[in-house]
Design a protein around this motif. Sequence first.
Motif, PDB file in Angstrom:
ATOM      1  N   ALA A  66       0.815  -1.216   0.000  1.00  0.00           N
ATOM      2  CA  ALA A  66       0.000   0.000   0.000  1.00  0.00           C
ATOM      3  C   ALA A  66       0.848   1.266   0.000  1.00  0.00           C
ATOM      4  CB  ALA A  66      -0.944   0.000   1.203  1.00  0.00           C
ATOM      5  N   ALA A  67       2.093   1.177   0.471  1.00  0.00           N
ATOM      6  CA  ALA A  67       2.979   2.343   0.460  1.00  0.00           C
ATOM      7  C   ALA A  67       3.638   2.567  -0.895  1.00  0.00           C
ATOM      8  CB  ALA A  67       4.066   2.195   1.531  1.00  0.00           C
ATOM      9  N   SER A  68       3.446   1.654  -1.824  1.00  0.00           N
ATOM     10  CA  SER A  68       4.052   1.786  -3.149  1.00  0.00           C
ATOM     11  C   SER A  68       3.231   2.734  -4.018  1.00  0.00           C
ATOM     12  CB  SER A  68       4.134   0.414  -3.829  1.00  0.00           C
ATOM     13  OG  SER A  68       2.841   0.007  -4.269  1.00  0.00           O
ATOM     14  N   THR A  69       3.672   2.894  -5.248  1.00  0.00           N
ATOM     15  CA  THR A  69       2.963   3.749  -6.209  1.00  0.00           C
ATOM     16  C   THR A  69       1.855   2.998  -6.950  1.00  0.00           C
ATOM     17  OG1 THR A  69       4.540   3.197  -7.971  1.00  0.00           O
ATOM     18  CG2 THR A  69       5.059   5.109  -6.576  1.00  0.00           C
ATOM     19  N   PHE A  70       1.582   1.747  -6.588  1.00  0.00           N
ATOM     20  CA  PHE A  70       0.663   0.919  -7.377  1.00  0.00           C
ATOM     21  C   PHE A  70      -0.713   1.558  -7.530  1.00  0.00           C
ATOM     22  CE2 PHE A  70      -1.552  -3.487  -7.660  1.00  0.00           C
ATOM     23  CZ  PHE A  70      -1.598  -3.397  -9.045  1.00  0.00           C
ATOM     24  N   LEU A  71      -1.286   2.011  -6.436  1.00  0.00           N
ATOM     25  CA  LEU A  71      -2.616   2.617  -6.514  1.00  0.00           C
ATOM     26  C   LEU A  71      -2.570   3.926  -7.304  1.00  0.00           C
ATOM     27  CD1 LEU A  71      -5.610   2.611  -5.723  1.00  0.00           C
ATOM     28  CD2 LEU A  71      -4.973   3.803  -3.613  1.00  0.00           C
ATOM     29  N   HIS A  72      -1.630   4.800  -6.978  1.00  0.00           N
ATOM     30  CA  HIS A  72      -1.518   6.074  -7.691  1.00  0.00           C
ATOM     31  C   HIS A  72      -1.279   5.843  -9.178  1.00  0.00           C
ATOM     32  CE1 HIS A  72       0.600   9.562  -9.395  1.00  0.00           C
ATOM     33  NE2 HIS A  72      -0.165  10.285  -8.586  1.00  0.00           N
ATOM     34  N   ASP A  73      -0.354   4.933  -9.496  1.00  0.00           N
ATOM     35  CA  ASP A  73      -0.046   4.665 -10.908  1.00  0.00           C
ATOM     36  C   ASP A  73      -1.292   4.214 -11.667  1.00  0.00           C
ATOM     37  OD1 ASP A  73       2.568   5.234 -10.293  1.00  0.00           O
ATOM     38  OD2 ASP A  73       3.258   3.156 -10.348  1.00  0.00           O
ATOM     39  N   THR A  74      -2.054   3.312 -11.047  1.00  0.00           N
ATOM     40  CA  THR A  74      -3.241   2.761 -11.710  1.00  0.00           C
ATOM     41  C   THR A  74      -4.306   3.830 -11.913  1.00  0.00           C
ATOM     42  OG1 THR A  74      -2.781   0.586 -10.743  1.00  0.00           O
ATOM     43  CG2 THR A  74      -5.006   0.970 -11.581  1.00  0.00           C
ATOM     44  N   LEU A  75      -4.555   4.632 -10.894  1.00  0.00           N
ATOM     45  CA  LEU A  75      -5.569   5.678 -11.017  1.00  0.00           C
ATOM     46  C   LEU A  75      -5.140   6.734 -12.038  1.00  0.00           C
ATOM     47  CD1 LEU A  75      -6.628   6.282  -7.281  1.00  0.00           C
ATOM     48  CD2 LEU A  75      -7.540   4.626  -8.934  1.00  0.00           C
ATOM     49  N   TYR A  76      -3.874   7.111 -11.985  1.00  0.00           N
ATOM     50  CA  TYR A  76      -3.399   8.175 -12.878  1.00  0.00           C
ATOM     51  C   TYR A  76      -3.399   7.701 -14.337  1.00  0.00           C
ATOM     52  CZ  TYR A  76      -0.807  12.297 -14.355  1.00  0.00           C
ATOM     53  OH  TYR A  76      -0.436  13.485 -14.965  1.00  0.00           O
ATOM     54  N   ARG A  77      -2.961   6.477 -14.579  1.00  0.00           N
ATOM     55  CA  ARG A  77      -2.977   5.955 -15.952  1.00  0.00           C
ATOM     56  C   ARG A  77      -4.411   5.820 -16.476  1.00  0.00           C
ATOM     57  NH1 ARG A  77       1.213   1.005 -16.851  1.00  0.00           N
ATOM     58  NH2 ARG A  77       0.429   1.281 -18.979  1.00  0.00           N
ATOM     59  N   THR A  78      -5.322   5.408 -15.587  1.00  0.00           N
ATOM     60  CA  THR A  78      -6.726   5.316 -15.989  1.00  0.00           C
ATOM     61  C   THR A  78      -7.246   6.676 -16.397  1.00  0.00           C
ATOM     62  OG1 THR A  78      -7.101   3.421 -14.526  1.00  0.00           O
ATOM     63  CG2 THR A  78      -9.041   4.670 -15.202  1.00  0.00           C
ATOM     64  N   ASN A  79      -6.925   7.692 -15.605  1.00  0.00           N
ATOM     65  CA  ASN A  79      -7.330   9.074 -15.897  1.00  0.00           C
ATOM     66  C   ASN A  79      -6.801   9.516 -17.268  1.00  0.00           C
ATOM     67  OD1 ASN A  79      -8.236  11.884 -14.716  1.00  0.00           O
ATOM     68  ND2 ASN A  79      -6.166  12.229 -15.487  1.00  0.00           N
ATOM     69  N   LEU A  80      -5.524   9.223 -17.554  1.00  0.00           N
ATOM     70  CA  LEU A  80      -4.938   9.613 -18.839  1.00  0.00           C
ATOM     71  C   LEU A  80      -5.588   8.857 -19.995  1.00  0.00           C
ATOM     72  CD1 LEU A  80      -1.121   9.752 -17.964  1.00  0.00           C
ATOM     73  CD2 LEU A  80      -2.718  11.669 -18.181  1.00  0.00           C
ATOM     74  N   CYS A  81      -5.842   7.565 -19.802  1.00  0.00           N
ATOM     75  CA  CYS A  81      -6.466   6.765 -20.863  1.00  0.00           C
ATOM     76  C   CYS A  81      -7.867   7.262 -21.198  1.00  0.00           C
ATOM     77  CB  CYS A  81      -6.529   5.300 -20.449  1.00  0.00           C
ATOM     78  SG  CYS A  81      -4.937   4.466 -20.464  1.00  0.00           S
ATOM     79  N   LEU A  82      -8.522   7.884 -20.233  1.00  0.00           N
ATOM     80  CA  LEU A  82      -9.865   8.421 -20.452  1.00  0.00           C
ATOM     81  C   LEU A  82      -9.824   9.805 -21.097  1.00  0.00           C
ATOM     82  CD1 LEU A  82     -11.513   7.273 -17.107  1.00  0.00           C
ATOM     83  CD2 LEU A  82     -11.997   6.375 -19.405  1.00  0.00           C
ATOM     84  N   GLY A  83      -8.617  10.248 -21.455  1.00  0.00           N
ATOM     85  CA  GLY A  83      -8.479  11.534 -22.142  1.00  0.00           C
ATOM     86  C   GLY A  83      -8.497  12.727 -21.220  1.00  0.00           C
TER      87      GLY A  83
END
Length: 436
Positions: A271-288
Amino acid sequence: MYEEIVSGLTSFIGKSPTAFHAAANLGAILYENGYQKLDEGEKWEIKPGGRYYVTRNDSSIIAMNVGEQLEDYCFKIAASHSDSPTFKIKENAEIQVRDKYMKLNTEGYGGMLCATWFDRPLSVAGRVVVREGKEYAAKLVNADRDLLLIPNMAIHMNREVNKGYSYNNQVDMLPLFGGSGCRKGDFKRLIAEELGVEEDAVCGMDLYLYNRMKPSVWGADKEFISCPQLDDLQCAYTSLTGFLAGADDHAVNVFACFDNEEVGSGTKQGAASTFLHDTLYRTNLCLGKGEEEFYRAASKSFMLSCDNAHAVHPNHPEKTDEGNCVYINEGIVVKSHAGQKYTSDAVSIAVFRGICEEADVPLQFFANRSDMAGGSTLGNIAMSQVSMNSIDIGLPQLAMHSSFETAGVKDSYYMVRAVGKFFDSPIEAISVRPQQ
């Protein structure tokens, strides 16, 4: 009603002896429900209305159910953890004792109740890396039979044991693997045979002990359930079930299950890793959507940090706070801590209270005795990477960190209902107007 969820829970736990197996089984459930697997090393294509999941280290998993109306959206997250306290098999594991016994060298993973590991059937499971030509492949393994046992020392050899004993992990907690016919190399050979590969192909092993005892539903009214790994696979399974049951079309609905909570979460998959942030941020970018839209969405977002809680012990009620204590089968637990080991505050408690009222789910409140140190969980750790309103909740249980824990039959049903209502609720229902 209760029986169906308990049956699903015990089946899931029975197939999930390690965090690797838990993540794989969560992924299988998601796939069966129409979720597409993504690879962190590949280009993502995420669209409104799509369903996706991604894993890291084969032991942590995040799933997204993407709404179709995302002009003004948020993230709704239910998070839990996949690991439980156990013993890890060391690299050079075999230890011969006078050419008569073979035991395995282990070290503790997390804070377990050592006494609960003695005199019961154990086995070994985990992840093995094998060489296939010029490539390496990770494979799950489970020696699905009674294979090991940690024998107690007879009371005749330690007459004072019932007055208290301090277990030495390097001496007392090593499991017996074989007798005089066992030779060095037999353990690795057994693992290779389980995988159907040549012994020389085995290049790396992450293997752990697990308790082979079968789940039991018991009590005067069959109101209790006991089995291994209720902390935290009970929350992982029930929060996933609730996630699959509900969704808000104006949100990216997220299920997350992290490894390594029991040892501090400080790994690439914790949970202290970037896994959650990375996933949310990439999802946001993929949605334009851009960076500004991501941070606006995060500010309106909400996370349920789901990890079990201590129920009042029938023989030691004095160990819990008199007014903020919880009981099995009396509802979901909200956990609070003045030192911020839990993320619950007035805002998140108010929001979750409203969700549970809508779901007709009873709520309980837990705080540690002020003169006793409590545990911590993944909520505040995850929030250090991506900040949003969050609440720490769980299900009441006895014997936390035992190899055979106890919880309530009704409470799993309550968690499914509450998490489903959380994902069904509109953004307004998880928001509180800021101070004017």
